[in-house]
Enzyme design. Structure first.
Site, short mmCIF file in Angstrom:
data_model
loop_
_atom_site.label_atom_id
_atom_site.label_comp_id
_atom_site.label_asym_id
_atom_site.label_seq_id
_atom_site.Cartn_x
_atom_site.Cartn_y
_atom_site.Cartn_z
CG MET A 100 -1.71 -1.27 1.41
SD MET A 100 -2.33 -1.47 3.11
CE MET A 100 -3.48 -0.11 3.22
CB ILE A 158 3.44 -5.44 7.62
CG1 ILE A 158 3.11 -6.93 7.76
CG2 ILE A 158 4.92 -5.20 7.86
CD1 ILE A 158 3.72 -7.79 6.67
N GLY A 188 1.60 4.41 4.46
CA GLY A 188 2.45 3.47 3.75
C GLY A 188 2.63 2.16 4.48
CB SER A 189 1.24 -0.20 5.62
OG SER A 189 0.04 0.23 5.01
NE ARG A 190 4.71 -7.78 2.77
CZ ARG A 190 5.84 -8.43 2.53
NH1 ARG A 190 6.93 -7.77 2.21
NH2 ARG A 190 5.88 -9.76 2.61
#
Length: 219
Positions: A100, A158, A188-190
């Protein structure tokens, strides 16, 4: 534009700080320098608009299907592979990871309808979200939902290099519905999904996903 509840406080303080900076530039730092003051105003408006975009809450209707695993977030598919999942299953699973970017909607959605069997938060590092070790070393939250089909799906939020706060609403024993909000990751991430090996993955590396809409796999 509808704003997500997680953004109210940040938007308030962003607006407060940017207003203070602009007043300071007009009356103290750049008195009489209209060009500099205008430039600061333009930059402030751009920054505020970016933060506003980040916390936007789109209206979406999830097509419910007990055999589908739908995307838990907006983003880009960066990993599809068979791995040994050591935290909960302690066995091989099919991993699908979605990155993301700061420009994506950062709401997370339940991928299936069912019962929350497991919730665990881990403090950790802030490696870039696409780093292979981010899944096990970064700040993260793992949520396992047992679908109506009997399959268990592990979803892992995450934190990335910019993301410094993970929000989750899941509680063990809770009944949840596909497409409803699971949580939020800021800046911002995953998200990793761990699926049964016999799940038929419907997406490809590099494919863009839409949270609550895109079908990731068939159970």
């Amino acid at each position: 534009m509808t704003i997500h509840k997680e953004g109210y406080q940040i938007l308030f303080w962003t607006a407060f700080i940017l207003l203070a900076v602009n007043l300071l530039s007009i009356f103290y730092l750049f008195t009489g320098n209209q060009t500099a003051s205008t430039l600061i105003l333009v930059v402030s408006l751009v920054l505020f608009f970016l933060v506003l975009q980040f916390f936007r809450k789109p209206r979406r209707t999830t097509p419910l299907n007990d055999n589908h695993v739908i995307s838990p977030c907006d983003g880009t598919v960066v990993v599809i592979e068979e791995v040994n999942e050591p935290e909960y299953f302690k066995a091989p699973r099919r991993q699908v990871s979605i990155f993301m970017s700061p420009l994506n909607v950062h709401i997370n959605f339940y991928p299936v309808t069912g019962t929350v069997n497991y919730v665990k938060y881990y403090p950790g590092k802030y490696l870039v979200a696409w780093h292979p070790k981010s899944s096990t070393e970064n700040e993260r939250t793992s949520v396992v939902v047992k679908a109506k089909t009997g399959a268990e799906i592990l979803l892992r939020q995450i934190a990335g290099a910019l993301a410094r706060r993970i929000v989750w609403y899941a509680k063990e024993g809770q009944q949840v519905q596909q497409g409803h909000e699971l949580g939020f990751i800021k800046f911002g991430s995953r998200v990793d999904l761990f699926l049964p090996l016999d799940a038929e993955v419907k997406v490809k590396i590099g494919e863009k996903t839409q949270g609550g809409i895109t079908v990731i796999a068939d159970l």
